[in-house]
Design a protein around this motif. Structure first.
Motif, PDB file in Angstrom:
ATOM      1  N   PHE A 108       0.617  -0.821  -0.082  1.00  0.00           N
ATOM      2  CA  PHE A 108      -0.250   0.091  -0.753  1.00  0.00           C
ATOM      3  C   PHE A 108       0.779   1.077  -0.362  1.00  0.00           C
ATOM      4  CE2 PHE A 108      -1.716   3.155   2.582  1.00  0.00           C
ATOM      5  CZ  PHE A 108      -3.524   3.035   2.108  1.00  0.00           C
ATOM      6  N   CYS A 109       2.264   1.190   0.752  1.00  0.00           N
ATOM      7  CA  CYS A 109       2.824   2.334   0.616  1.00  0.00           C
ATOM      8  C   CYS A 109       3.276   2.415  -0.283  1.00  0.00           C
ATOM      9  CB  CYS A 109       3.865   2.268   1.839  1.00  0.00           C
ATOM     10  SG  CYS A 109       2.762   2.373   3.672  1.00  0.00           S
ATOM     11  N   LYS A 110       3.946   1.112  -1.336  1.00  0.00           N
ATOM     12  CA  LYS A 110       4.730   1.543  -2.294  1.00  0.00           C
ATOM     13  C   LYS A 110       3.597   2.406  -3.243  1.00  0.00           C
ATOM     14  CE  LYS A 110       7.691  -2.793  -2.351  1.00  0.00           C
ATOM     15  NZ  LYS A 110       8.199  -3.304  -2.584  1.00  0.00           N
ATOM     16  N   SER A 111       2.254   1.701  -3.930  1.00  0.00           N
ATOM     17  CA  SER A 111       1.186   2.439  -4.389  1.00  0.00           C
ATOM     18  C   SER A 111       1.367   3.928  -3.737  1.00  0.00           C
ATOM     19  CB  SER A 111       0.234   1.630  -4.665  1.00  0.00           C
ATOM     20  OG  SER A 111      -0.024   1.475  -3.280  1.00  0.00           O
ATOM     21  N   ILE A 112       0.754   4.298  -2.796  1.00  0.00           N
ATOM     22  CA  ILE A 112       0.947   5.826  -2.599  1.00  0.00           C
ATOM     23  C   ILE A 112       2.137   6.753  -2.665  1.00  0.00           C
ATOM     24  CG2 ILE A 112      -1.783   5.057  -1.956  1.00  0.00           C
ATOM     25  CD1 ILE A 112       0.059   5.493   1.284  1.00  0.00           C
ATOM     26  N   GLY A 113       3.086   5.846  -2.490  1.00  0.00           N
ATOM     27  CA  GLY A 113       3.913   6.414  -3.263  1.00  0.00           C
ATOM     28  C   GLY A 113       4.890   7.227  -1.402  1.00  0.00           C
ATOM     29  N   ALA A 114       4.693   6.084  -0.212  1.00  0.00           N
ATOM     30  CA  ALA A 114       5.084   6.791   0.876  1.00  0.00           C
ATOM     31  C   ALA A 114       6.168   6.203   1.644  1.00  0.00           C
ATOM     32  CB  ALA A 114       3.865   6.459   1.750  1.00  0.00           C
ATOM     33  N   ASP A 115       7.405   7.109   2.014  1.00  0.00           N
ATOM     34  CA  ASP A 115       8.347   6.600   2.298  1.00  0.00           C
ATOM     35  C   ASP A 115       8.616   5.418   3.806  1.00  0.00           C
ATOM     36  OD1 ASP A 115       7.846   8.611   4.477  1.00  0.00           O
ATOM     37  OD2 ASP A 115       9.724   9.344   4.703  1.00  0.00           O
ATOM     38  N   ALA A 116       9.646   4.837   3.782  1.00  0.00           N
ATOM     39  CA  ALA A 116       9.797   3.742   5.001  1.00  0.00           C
ATOM     40  C   ALA A 116       9.481   5.081   6.035  1.00  0.00           C
ATOM     41  CB  ALA A 116      11.195   3.968   4.720  1.00  0.00           C
ATOM     42  N   LYS A 117       9.307   5.792   6.863  1.00  0.00           N
ATOM     43  CA  LYS A 117       9.680   6.274   7.863  1.00  0.00           C
ATOM     44  C   LYS A 117       7.476   6.878   8.204  1.00  0.00           C
ATOM     45  CE  LYS A 117      10.056   9.881  11.484  1.00  0.00           C
ATOM     46  NZ  LYS A 117      10.737  11.388  11.402  1.00  0.00           N
ATOM     47  N   GLN A 118       6.896   6.909   7.125  1.00  0.00           N
ATOM     48  CA  GLN A 118       5.412   6.753   6.805  1.00  0.00           C
ATOM     49  C   GLN A 118       5.258   5.187   7.224  1.00  0.00           C
ATOM     50  OE1 GLN A 118       4.804   8.511   3.581  1.00  0.00           O
ATOM     51  NE2 GLN A 118       4.122  10.875   5.063  1.00  0.00           N
ATOM     52  N   ARG A 119       5.387   4.568   6.510  1.00  0.00           N
ATOM     53  CA  ARG A 119       5.312   2.836   6.743  1.00  0.00           C
ATOM     54  C   ARG A 119       5.542   2.637   7.782  1.00  0.00           C
ATOM     55  NH1 ARG A 119       8.172  -2.045   6.162  1.00  0.00           N
ATOM     56  NH2 ARG A 119      10.197  -1.011   6.354  1.00  0.00           N
ATOM     57  N   GLN A 120       7.174   2.773   8.678  1.00  0.00           N
ATOM     58  CA  GLN A 120       6.667   2.378  10.244  1.00  0.00           C
ATOM     59  C   GLN A 120       6.055   2.411  10.482  1.00  0.00           C
ATOM     60  OE1 GLN A 120       9.286  -0.047  10.556  1.00  0.00           O
ATOM     61  NE2 GLN A 120       8.693  -0.426  12.438  1.00  0.00           N
ATOM     62  N   GLY A 121       4.961   4.167  10.340  1.00  0.00           N
ATOM     63  CA  GLY A 121       4.266   4.449  11.482  1.00  0.00           C
ATOM     64  C   GLY A 121       2.518   4.108  11.318  1.00  0.00           C
ATOM     65  N   LEU A 122       3.096   3.031  10.172  1.00  0.00           N
ATOM     66  CA  LEU A 122       2.051   2.813   9.976  1.00  0.00           C
ATOM     67  C   LEU A 122       1.169   1.364  10.089  1.00  0.00           C
ATOM     68  CD1 LEU A 122       0.684   3.459   5.909  1.00  0.00           C
ATOM     69  CD2 LEU A 122      -0.440   3.933   8.452  1.00  0.00           C
ATOM     70  N   ILE A 123       2.786   0.235  10.109  1.00  0.00           N
ATOM     71  CA  ILE A 123       3.063  -0.424  10.762  1.00  0.00           C
ATOM     72  C   ILE A 123       3.100  -0.923  12.715  1.00  0.00           C
ATOM     73  CG2 ILE A 123       4.460  -2.469  11.220  1.00  0.00           C
ATOM     74  CD1 ILE A 123       5.613  -1.888   8.428  1.00  0.00           C
ATOM     75  N   ARG A 124       3.309  -0.299  13.221  1.00  0.00           N
ATOM     76  CA  ARG A 124       2.822   0.496  14.571  1.00  0.00           C
ATOM     77  C   ARG A 124       1.640   0.342  14.941  1.00  0.00           C
ATOM     78  NH1 ARG A 124       8.390   4.245  15.430  1.00  0.00           N
ATOM     79  NH2 ARG A 124       9.761   2.493  15.697  1.00  0.00           N
ATOM     80  N   LEU A 125       1.058   1.549  13.644  1.00  0.00           N
ATOM     81  CA  LEU A 125      -0.524   1.724  13.972  1.00  0.00           C
ATOM     82  C   LEU A 125      -1.544   0.694  14.160  1.00  0.00           C
ATOM     83  CD1 LEU A 125      -2.999   3.903  14.921  1.00  0.00           C
ATOM     84  CD2 LEU A 125      -2.617   4.221  11.838  1.00  0.00           C
ATOM     85  N   ALA A 126      -0.913  -0.470  12.549  1.00  0.00           N
ATOM     86  CA  ALA A 126      -1.607  -1.257  12.996  1.00  0.00           C
ATOM     87  C   ALA A 126      -1.668  -2.208  14.471  1.00  0.00           C
ATOM     88  CB  ALA A 126      -1.275  -1.916  11.373  1.00  0.00           C
ATOM     89  N   LYS A 127      -0.563  -2.480  14.647  1.00  0.00           N
ATOM     90  CA  LYS A 127      -0.048  -3.091  16.393  1.00  0.00           C
ATOM     91  C   LYS A 127      -0.964  -3.316  17.128  1.00  0.00           C
ATOM     92  CE  LYS A 127       3.285  -5.034  19.108  1.00  0.00           C
ATOM     93  NZ  LYS A 127       5.267  -4.695  19.999  1.00  0.00           N
TER      94      LYS A 127
END
Length: 130
Positions: free
Chosen positions: A101-120
């Motif tokens: 999802f992050c690749k498709s919207i162009g989010a960087d690694a920091k935003q991806r890590q934030g989404l993973i933490r939010l999911a947890k």
């Protein structure tokens, strides 16, 4: 030269020293004072308590959340080892979905890590990590 010499009654700093150690306390007084101030040594006490076992890390949300009862029943039926394997696969799959999802919207690694933490965090609140 007279200023540099020290008399027998003067210390290094020029103060007068009258008497010696023997004059301050006589031998009998010294022994009675020593007996009053020093207590006999106590024997070391050995604790009879068993050694404390390190606490097991547990989830603070154990049993809380909407899906917690379902997760606990599933863990009891499947077994803890198999359950943890399934949970690990589900978490890895979910992380891959978030990464795509992050690749498709162009989010960087920091935003991806934030989404993973939010999911947890959301999984803990819903009881998936019970």
């Amino acid at each position: 030269m007279a200023a540099a010499s020290l008399s027998a009654n003067q210390g290094l700093l020029g103060t007068s020293f009258y008497g010696g150690w023997g004059n301050s306390i006589s031998g009998d007084d010294y022994h009675t004072m020593l007996a009053k101030t020093t207590a006999p040594p106590k024997q070391a006490q050995v604790s009879r308590k068993p050694i404390r076992v390190q606490p097991v890390m547990k989830n603070v949300n154990e049993g809380k959340g909407l899906f917690a009862p379902l997760v606990v029943v599933t863990r009891n039926i499947v077994g803890k080892k198999r359950f943890n394997q399934l949970r690990g696969k589900a978490i890895a799959l979910h992380s891959q979905v978030i990464t795509e999802f992050c690749k498709s919207i162009g989010a960087d690694a920091k935003q991806r890590q934030g989404l993973i933490r939010l999911a947890k965090k959301n999984g803990e609140r819903l009881g998936f990590l019970a």
